[in-house]
Design a protein around this motif. Structure first.
Motif, PDB file in Angstrom:
ATOM      1  N   SER A  30      26.140  34.178  50.296  1.00  0.00           N
ATOM      2  CA  SER A  30      27.351  34.967  50.516  1.00  0.00           C
ATOM      3  C   SER A  30      27.193  35.898  51.716  1.00  0.00           C
ATOM      4  O   SER A  30      28.150  36.108  52.475  1.00  0.00           O
ATOM      5  N   CYS A  34      29.751  35.731  54.744  1.00  0.00           N
ATOM      6  CA  CYS A  34      30.546  36.887  55.168  1.00  0.00           C
ATOM      7  C   CYS A  34      30.307  37.201  56.640  1.00  0.00           C
ATOM      8  O   CYS A  34      31.250  37.522  57.382  1.00  0.00           O
ATOM      9  N   SER A  59      36.120  40.310  53.505  1.00  0.00           N
ATOM     10  CA  SER A  59      34.784  39.812  53.841  1.00  0.00           C
ATOM     11  C   SER A  59      33.787  40.957  53.972  1.00  0.00           C
ATOM     12  O   SER A  59      32.623  40.825  53.573  1.00  0.00           O
ATOM     13  N   SER A  62      33.001  42.006  50.471  1.00  0.00           N
ATOM     14  CA  SER A  62      32.178  40.969  49.840  1.00  0.00           C
ATOM     15  C   SER A  62      30.761  40.982  50.379  1.00  0.00           C
ATOM     16  O   SER A  62      29.806  40.719  49.637  1.00  0.00           O
ATOM     17  N   ASP A  65      28.997  43.792  48.679  1.00  0.00           N
ATOM     18  CA  ASP A  65      28.796  43.413  47.283  1.00  0.00           C
ATOM     19  C   ASP A  65      27.634  42.424  47.152  1.00  0.00           C
ATOM     20  O   ASP A  65      26.805  42.530  46.241  1.00  0.00           O
ATOM     21  N   ASP A  93      32.194  45.936  43.765  1.00  0.00           N
ATOM     22  CA  ASP A  93      32.910  45.032  42.858  1.00  0.00           C
ATOM     23  C   ASP A  93      34.377  45.426  42.797  1.00  0.00           C
ATOM     24  O   ASP A  93      35.282  44.573  42.838  1.00  0.00           O
ATOM     25  N   VAL A  96      36.160  44.661  46.245  1.00  0.00           N
ATOM     26  CA  VAL A  96      36.524  43.242  46.375  1.00  0.00           C
ATOM     27  C   VAL A  96      37.734  42.922  45.512  1.00  0.00           C
ATOM     28  O   VAL A  96      38.676  42.249  45.961  1.00  0.00           O
ATOM     29  N   TYR A 225      38.625  33.976  43.641  1.00  0.00           N
ATOM     30  CA  TYR A 225      38.182  35.136  42.852  1.00  0.00           C
ATOM     31  C   TYR A 225      38.379  34.900  41.357  1.00  0.00           C
ATOM     32  O   TYR A 225      37.493  35.208  40.549  1.00  0.00           O
ATOM     33  N   GLN A 264      31.241  35.036  45.901  1.00  0.00           N
ATOM     34  CA  GLN A 264      32.551  35.309  46.507  1.00  0.00           C
ATOM     35  C   GLN A 264      32.526  35.122  48.020  1.00  0.00           C
ATOM     36  O   GLN A 264      33.372  34.428  48.589  1.00  0.00           O
ATOM     37  N   GLY A 265      31.552  35.717  48.667  1.00  0.00           N
ATOM     38  CA  GLY A 265      31.495  35.633  50.122  1.00  0.00           C
ATOM     39  C   GLY A 265      31.269  34.223  50.630  1.00  0.00           C
ATOM     40  O   GLY A 265      31.854  33.807  51.636  1.00  0.00           O
ATOM     41  N   ASN A 268      34.500  32.195  50.094  1.00  0.00           N
ATOM     42  CA  ASN A 268      35.501  32.674  51.053  1.00  0.00           C
ATOM     43  C   ASN A 268      35.248  32.094  52.444  1.00  0.00           C
ATOM     44  O   ASN A 268      36.181  31.742  53.163  1.00  0.00           O
TER      45      ASN A 268
END
Length: 319
Positions: A30, A34, A59, A62, A65, A93, A96, A225, A264-265, A268
């Motif tokens: 991630s 990002c 981003s 993220s 995070d 958290d 995001v 997400y 997540q990153g 994404n």
């Protein structure tokens, strides 16, 4: 691993090691993802467009995070670094979650009302950076409930009311709203796509252009997400419902939690990279042109001008 560590499976420390490695690997992916998104947006100056700025801020949140997830380790209660990690993770958290919520809110206004929310960007920043600070400080209100939470640091075990009050309760509510809005947006988009086929209407064309420009680049991020929060929610619900059970926590759920939370990153970045406009720029020619432009080395071509002849000079030459 020490015998007095916070590992949830003291008789099977290999499980804790597996979860730690999984978190660090996915968090590292991630971080790379990002940095890729942020780098492309800055390099090609995509930040000039509001939609791309939303992706940029998501981003950035993220990235921070993912750094918190990469810090994961087994700590003793009261360890200052553990408290810092838990605070950092809670803050980002929330950040995001709120940036994804803002994207969903923007999609709603674009699709349903055909209005842009560019004028609310300042409000988005206040909500997404200031409100998480408030939520991250709440665990200190009971004498600091941050500490070891299994294999990583967060709100310590035994403070389920704080976990659900600070994070999972609001998360449930926001996710429910986001799912409802997201489904409604998809239904409306499909319905309007059918209505717009076969006829030419300037207003319909304008609305289609709006959807293409503002909706298409953003529509997948809320879904990513939502998908990534399935296993963490199941795991925490199981932890709270089976408190005191010798089989609590369940290793498979904890592993899936550790696998999905930091991703997540990375996901994404995949969504961002699959965008056609972005793909068209991922080549050496485009990179070189962007780097040159950003250094200010691009020379603007100007047609050669003919020399201006002074009238007085011409008259003198005739004499």
């Amino acid at each position: 691993m020490s015998s007095n560590s916070s590992c949830s499976w003291p008789d099977q420390p290999g499980r804790c090691d597996a979860i730690l490695v999984t978190r660090r690997v996915t968090a590292s992916l991630s971080i790379v993802g990002c940095l890729f998104v942020i780098g492309i947006i800055l390099l090609f100056r995509k930040y000039k467009f509001f939609v791309q700025r939303l992706i940029l801020w998501l981003s950035l949140a993220s990235l921070c995070d993912a750094i918190a997830y990469a810090m994961g380790d087994v700590h003793e209660r009261g360890d200052p670094f553990c408290i810092f990690q838990a605070f950092w993770m809670t803050y980002f958290d929330w950040s995001v979650l709120l940036w994804v919520s803002c994207i969903c809110f923007n999609l709603f206004w674009n699709v349903i009302k055909f209005r842009k929310t560019n004028h609310l960007e300042g409000v988005y920043h206040v909500v997404c950076w200031a409100f998480p600070l408030l939520m991250a400080c709440i665990p200190f209100s009971q004498g600091n409930t941050y500490g070891p939470a299994g294999v990583w640091c967060w709100i310590s075990e035994g403070y389920d009311h704080m976990r659900f009050g600070v994070w999972y309760g609001p998360l449930f509510a926001i996710l429910f709203i986001m799912i409802s809005v997201y489904i409604y947006i998809i239904i409306v988009i499909n319905k309007r796509a059918k209505m717009w086929t076969g006829t030419y209407d300037p207003e319909a064309e304008r609305r289609k252009a709006l959807l293409k420009e503002d909706v298409k680049p953003l529509r997948i991020y809320p879904f990513v997400y939502l998908a990534l929060n399935v296993f963490p929610l199941i795991n925490r619900i199981q932890n709270a419902a089976s408190k005191g059970d010798k089989d609590n926590p369940i290793f498979a759920l904890a592993l899936l939690h550790a696998l999905s939370s930091p991703l997540q990153g990375a996901l994404n970045a995949i969504v961002f990279g699959l965008d056609k406009e972005t793909v068209s720029k991922l080549n050496w020619v485009q990179f070189k042109a962007a780097l040159t432009r950003n250094r200010g080395d691009v020379k603007i071509y100007e047609p050669a001008r003919k020399p201006v002849i002074d009238a007085s000079d011409s008259s003198d030459s005739t004499n």
